[in-house]
Design a protein around this motif. Structure first.
Motif: not given
Ligand code: ADP
Ligand code: TZP
Ligand code: MG
Length: 266
Positions: A89, A113, A116
């Motif tokens: 992300l 995820f 990040i």
């Protein structure tokens, strides 16, 4: 640092599917190609699930959002989760608007995820910390970026990479700092977005237990490539730096990572 993953990217040429923004799509694709990965850019809800059948790493980047695109991000992310494909992300400019914050909340609720990756202002916003953000730039703040990275990593059970003059990488249990880089990076658009795509290429060739090491190597390789690109340039040759970074992503090797990497473990 000993390189573990760069050669695997060049051997395996992993496909990396990007739902990214209109500013950086071309640069991210060229950067992935230079590194040794195989980019595919698509944000069409009609096909993003099918793409996961042959995908190796997914990038979800909220830089230029539109509502059909958000639908595609959630569908692609959920399908990638089912197929055990790592998802990265990039919460570009999340503090800038309510729509970006709502979108990030939905993505974090619906998609698991692996990584990040964002700048200080973006990660401070996700952590609920005070920060003076400005659009897509990192902005200013006094928050403890190590604590923010560790907290967000624990909350979402993922690796967090906060980029800046010093990058902070944490999976909640292990945390490292990368001191490489060049002040020319924030002078070209898309350098953070390409780093997120590069993180996806590194985790694509790693096992889930290696996602911290793979993200750390991604950030180190990328920051060294920037240093080497900037070395022969005058301080305002931003256009040359833009191109030289791609050249260095193609040329960088394991010996240079060992020689130039400046990594500390916290
Ligand atoms: N002031 C700086 N000095 C050295 N390297 C930097 C600096 N700012 C950012 N970088 C590097 O630039 C790359 C992109 O990160 P960053 O500019 O933080 O992303 P974004 O474009 O998302 O804000 C990273 O490799 C980071 O280490
Ligand atoms: C300028 C801009 N506006 C919307 S997305 C974008 C690109 C941001 O790229 P990066 O975060 O890599 O600088
Ligand atoms: Mg960014």
């Amino acid at each position: 640092m000993q390189s573990q993953f760069l050669a695997k990217i060049r051997q395996q040429n992993p496909l990396i599917h990007n739902l990214t923004n209109i500013v950086v799509a071309n640069y991210s694709a060229n950067g992935l190609l230079a590194l040794g990965a195989s980019p595919l850019m698509s944000d069409n809800v009609a096909e993003v699930a099918d793409i996961q059948q042959f995908n190796r790493g997914l990038v979800i980047n909220i830089g230029t959002l539109f509502s059909k695109g958000v639908e595609a991000m959630i569908l692609a992310g959920k399908t990638a989760n089912q197929q055990h494909i790592p998802v990265v992300l990039d919460p570009v400019g999340v503090a800038a608007t309510a729509y970006r914050r709502e979108t990030i909340d939905s993505l974090l609720a619906e998609v698991k995820f692996a990584v990040i990756r964002g700048n200080a202002g973006e990660l401070a916003c996700i952590a609920g910390e005070q920060w003076q953000s400005k659009g897509v730039d990192a902005g200013q703040g006094n928050g403890d970026l190590i604590a923010i990275a560790q907290r967000v990593a624990q909350q979402y059970q993922c690796v967090v990479a906060i980029s800046g003059a010093t990058d902070v990488i944490s999976n909640g249990a292990n945390t490292a700092l990368v001191h490489n880089g060049t002040p020319m990076f924030p002078k070209i658009t898309g350098s953070g977005c390409l780093l997120s795509a590069v993180c996806a290429a590194f985790v694509a060739v790693a096992n889930p237990s290696q996602y911290f090491a793979a993200t750390l190597e991604a950030c180190t390789v990328y920051a060294i490539a920037g240093e080497l690109a900037a070395q022969p340039l005058q301080p305002t040759q931003y256009g040359q730096f833009n191109m030289a970074l791609l050249d260095q992503l193609g040329a960088i090797n394991a010996e240079q990572i060992t020689q130039y990497g400046r990594v500390d473990y916290v």
